[in-house]
Design a protein around this motif. Structure first.
Motif, PDB file in Angstrom:
ATOM      1  N   GLU A   1       5.097 -77.035  47.891  1.00  0.00           N
ATOM      2  CA  GLU A   1       6.372 -76.337  48.104  1.00  0.00           C
ATOM      3  C   GLU A   1       6.369 -76.164  49.758  1.00  0.00           C
ATOM      4  O   GLU A   1       7.479 -75.921  50.239  1.00  0.00           O
ATOM      5  CB  GLU A   1       6.027 -74.830  47.777  1.00  0.00           C
ATOM      6  CG  GLU A   1       7.094 -73.896  47.686  1.00  0.00           C
ATOM      7  CD  GLU A   1       7.034 -72.599  47.546  1.00  0.00           C
ATOM      8  OE1 GLU A   1       8.011 -71.658  47.908  1.00  0.00           O
ATOM      9  OE2 GLU A   1       5.956 -72.164  46.641  1.00  0.00           O
ATOM     10  N   THR A   2       5.298 -76.014  50.484  1.00  0.00           N
ATOM     11  CA  THR A   2       5.529 -75.948  51.918  1.00  0.00           C
ATOM     12  C   THR A   2       6.003 -77.172  52.782  1.00  0.00           C
ATOM     13  O   THR A   2       6.693 -77.120  53.555  1.00  0.00           O
ATOM     14  CB  THR A   2       3.804 -75.441  52.326  1.00  0.00           C
ATOM     15  OG1 THR A   2       3.496 -74.171  52.149  1.00  0.00           O
ATOM     16  CG2 THR A   2       3.721 -75.108  53.916  1.00  0.00           C
ATOM     17  N   ALA A   3       5.345 -78.217  52.050  1.00  0.00           N
ATOM     18  CA  ALA A   3       5.850 -79.286  52.510  1.00  0.00           C
ATOM     19  C   ALA A   3       7.225 -79.723  52.372  1.00  0.00           C
ATOM     20  O   ALA A   3       8.108 -80.212  53.235  1.00  0.00           O
ATOM     21  CB  ALA A   3       4.879 -80.540  51.962  1.00  0.00           C
ATOM     22  N   SER A   4       7.913 -79.218  51.303  1.00  0.00           N
ATOM     23  CA  SER A   4       9.393 -79.400  51.066  1.00  0.00           C
ATOM     24  C   SER A   4       9.994 -78.522  51.642  1.00  0.00           C
ATOM     25  O   SER A   4      11.174 -78.866  52.539  1.00  0.00           O
ATOM     26  CB  SER A   4       9.509 -78.810  49.399  1.00  0.00           C
ATOM     27  OG  SER A   4      10.795 -78.948  49.131  1.00  0.00           O
ATOM     28  N   LEU A   5       9.441 -77.466  52.104  1.00  0.00           N
ATOM     29  CA  LEU A   5      10.571 -76.428  53.039  1.00  0.00           C
ATOM     30  C   LEU A   5      10.176 -77.003  54.525  1.00  0.00           C
ATOM     31  O   LEU A   5      11.263 -77.204  55.226  1.00  0.00           O
ATOM     32  CB  LEU A   5       9.776 -75.088  53.036  1.00  0.00           C
ATOM     33  CG  LEU A   5       9.856 -74.255  51.749  1.00  0.00           C
ATOM     34  CD1 LEU A   5       9.012 -72.901  51.745  1.00  0.00           C
ATOM     35  CD2 LEU A   5      11.233 -73.980  51.770  1.00  0.00           C
ATOM     36  N   HIS A   6       9.304 -77.562  54.772  1.00  0.00           N
ATOM     37  CA  HIS A   6       9.093 -78.131  56.173  1.00  0.00           C
ATOM     38  C   HIS A   6      10.021 -79.243  56.384  1.00  0.00           C
ATOM     39  O   HIS A   6      10.353 -79.401  57.252  1.00  0.00           O
ATOM     40  CB  HIS A   6       7.581 -78.445  56.528  1.00  0.00           C
ATOM     41  CG  HIS A   6       7.421 -79.115  57.589  1.00  0.00           C
ATOM     42  ND1 HIS A   6       7.283 -78.330  58.961  1.00  0.00           N
ATOM     43  CD2 HIS A   6       7.130 -80.420  57.998  1.00  0.00           C
ATOM     44  CE1 HIS A   6       7.183 -79.197  60.033  1.00  0.00           C
ATOM     45  NE2 HIS A   6       6.953 -80.399  59.458  1.00  0.00           N
ATOM     46  N   ALA A   7       9.901 -80.076  55.420  1.00  0.00           N
ATOM     47  CA  ALA A   7      10.963 -81.346  55.414  1.00  0.00           C
ATOM     48  C   ALA A   7      12.477 -80.907  55.584  1.00  0.00           C
ATOM     49  O   ALA A   7      13.093 -81.420  56.162  1.00  0.00           O
ATOM     50  CB  ALA A   7      10.848 -82.325  54.137  1.00  0.00           C
ATOM     51  N   ALA A   8      12.859 -80.021  54.845  1.00  0.00           N
ATOM     52  CA  ALA A   8      13.956 -79.474  54.871  1.00  0.00           C
ATOM     53  C   ALA A   8      14.306 -78.746  56.271  1.00  0.00           C
ATOM     54  O   ALA A   8      15.570 -78.980  56.728  1.00  0.00           O
ATOM     55  CB  ALA A   8      14.289 -78.275  53.662  1.00  0.00           C
ATOM     56  N   GLU A   9      13.537 -77.893  56.972  1.00  0.00           N
ATOM     57  CA  GLU A   9      13.796 -77.355  58.024  1.00  0.00           C
ATOM     58  C   GLU A   9      13.770 -78.845  59.246  1.00  0.00           C
ATOM     59  O   GLU A   9      14.561 -78.462  60.081  1.00  0.00           O
ATOM     60  CB  GLU A   9      12.568 -76.549  58.515  1.00  0.00           C
ATOM     61  CG  GLU A   9      12.576 -75.370  57.652  1.00  0.00           C
ATOM     62  CD  GLU A   9      13.911 -74.336  58.048  1.00  0.00           C
ATOM     63  OE1 GLU A   9      14.120 -74.180  59.290  1.00  0.00           O
ATOM     64  OE2 GLU A   9      14.373 -73.899  57.152  1.00  0.00           O
TER      65      GLU A   9
ATOM     66  N   ILE B   1      20.597 -74.795  63.150  1.00  0.00           N
ATOM     67  CA  ILE B   1      19.484 -73.893  63.508  1.00  0.00           C
ATOM     68  C   ILE B   1      20.004 -72.823  64.263  1.00  0.00           C
ATOM     69  O   ILE B   1      19.788 -71.348  63.950  1.00  0.00           O
ATOM     70  CB  ILE B   1      18.333 -74.415  64.369  1.00  0.00           C
ATOM     71  CG1 ILE B   1      17.703 -75.526  63.550  1.00  0.00           C
ATOM     72  CG2 ILE B   1      17.556 -73.374  64.943  1.00  0.00           C
ATOM     73  CD1 ILE B   1      16.722 -76.556  64.185  1.00  0.00           C
ATOM     74  N   ARG B   2      20.944 -72.880  65.216  1.00  0.00           N
ATOM     75  CA  ARG B   2      21.611 -71.607  65.991  1.00  0.00           C
ATOM     76  C   ARG B   2      22.214 -70.872  65.175  1.00  0.00           C
ATOM     77  O   ARG B   2      22.332 -69.570  64.993  1.00  0.00           O
ATOM     78  CB  ARG B   2      22.423 -72.440  67.105  1.00  0.00           C
ATOM     79  CG  ARG B   2      22.670 -71.548  68.174  1.00  0.00           C
ATOM     80  CD  ARG B   2      23.267 -72.105  69.310  1.00  0.00           C
ATOM     81  NE  ARG B   2      23.868 -71.368  70.241  1.00  0.00           N
ATOM     82  CZ  ARG B   2      24.577 -71.455  71.201  1.00  0.00           C
ATOM     83  NH1 ARG B   2      24.751 -72.766  71.582  1.00  0.00           N
ATOM     84  NH2 ARG B   2      25.131 -70.558  72.088  1.00  0.00           N
ATOM     85  N   ALA B   3      23.034 -71.474  63.985  1.00  0.00           N
ATOM     86  CA  ALA B   3      23.919 -70.897  63.305  1.00  0.00           C
ATOM     87  C   ALA B   3      23.139 -69.748  62.377  1.00  0.00           C
ATOM     88  O   ALA B   3      23.458 -68.534  62.002  1.00  0.00           O
ATOM     89  CB  ALA B   3      24.933 -71.389  62.383  1.00  0.00           C
ATOM     90  N   GLU B   4      21.944 -70.193  61.630  1.00  0.00           N
ATOM     91  CA  GLU B   4      21.020 -69.617  60.964  1.00  0.00           C
ATOM     92  C   GLU B   4      20.307 -68.573  61.792  1.00  0.00           C
ATOM     93  O   GLU B   4      20.310 -67.331  61.143  1.00  0.00           O
ATOM     94  CB  GLU B   4      20.154 -70.458  60.016  1.00  0.00           C
ATOM     95  CG  GLU B   4      20.623 -71.421  59.128  1.00  0.00           C
ATOM     96  CD  GLU B   4      19.782 -72.519  58.652  1.00  0.00           C
ATOM     97  OE1 GLU B   4      18.387 -72.389  59.179  1.00  0.00           O
ATOM     98  OE2 GLU B   4      19.952 -73.140  57.668  1.00  0.00           O
TER      99      GLU B   4
END
Length: 120
Positions: free
Chosen positions: A42-50, A58-61
């Protein structure tokens, strides 16, 4: 490294160089290892998405998160309808024209104001 010809069985813990069987893992240890593997995936998936986000995203978020942290819950919230106009004079206002406190204006008969057929 495991010695040539050695067979590592399921649920066994091996250690050393060359590796030797230490013991068989308990069901609780196997369950914890499976949970750790799921968390790592799960952490790897979130990291890949980021990692695929561009700077503008990134600025908008970041701006949205800061706004959400500072905005009082009783203050009107930004529109969730990205197709609606929320800019006035090139400035992002978060306010949709024709709305009061982000609620659609309607005549007493339920019709949209000014004959605007796009709003219900």
């Amino acid at each position: 490294a495991v010695a040539p010809g050695a067979t590592v069985g399921a649920a066994e813990l091996w250690a050393g160089a060359p590796a030797e069987k230490v013991r068989v893992l308990t069901p609780a240890e196997l369950s914890a290892a499976a949970a750790d593997a799921a968390l790592a995936a799960e952490t790897a998936s979130l990291h890949a998405a980021e990692c695929v986000k561009d700077f503008a995203t990134i600025r908008a978020e970041l701006a949205a998160r800061e706004d959400a942290e500072m905005r009082h819950p009783r203050y009107f919230q930004p529109s969730d309808h990205p197709d609606e106009m929320t800019q006035v004079g090139g400035q992002q206002t978060g306010v949709v024209p024709g709305r009061i406190l982000n609620s659609e204006l309607k005549h007493a008969d339920g019709a949209a104001p000014h004959g605007d057929a796009t709003r219900n």
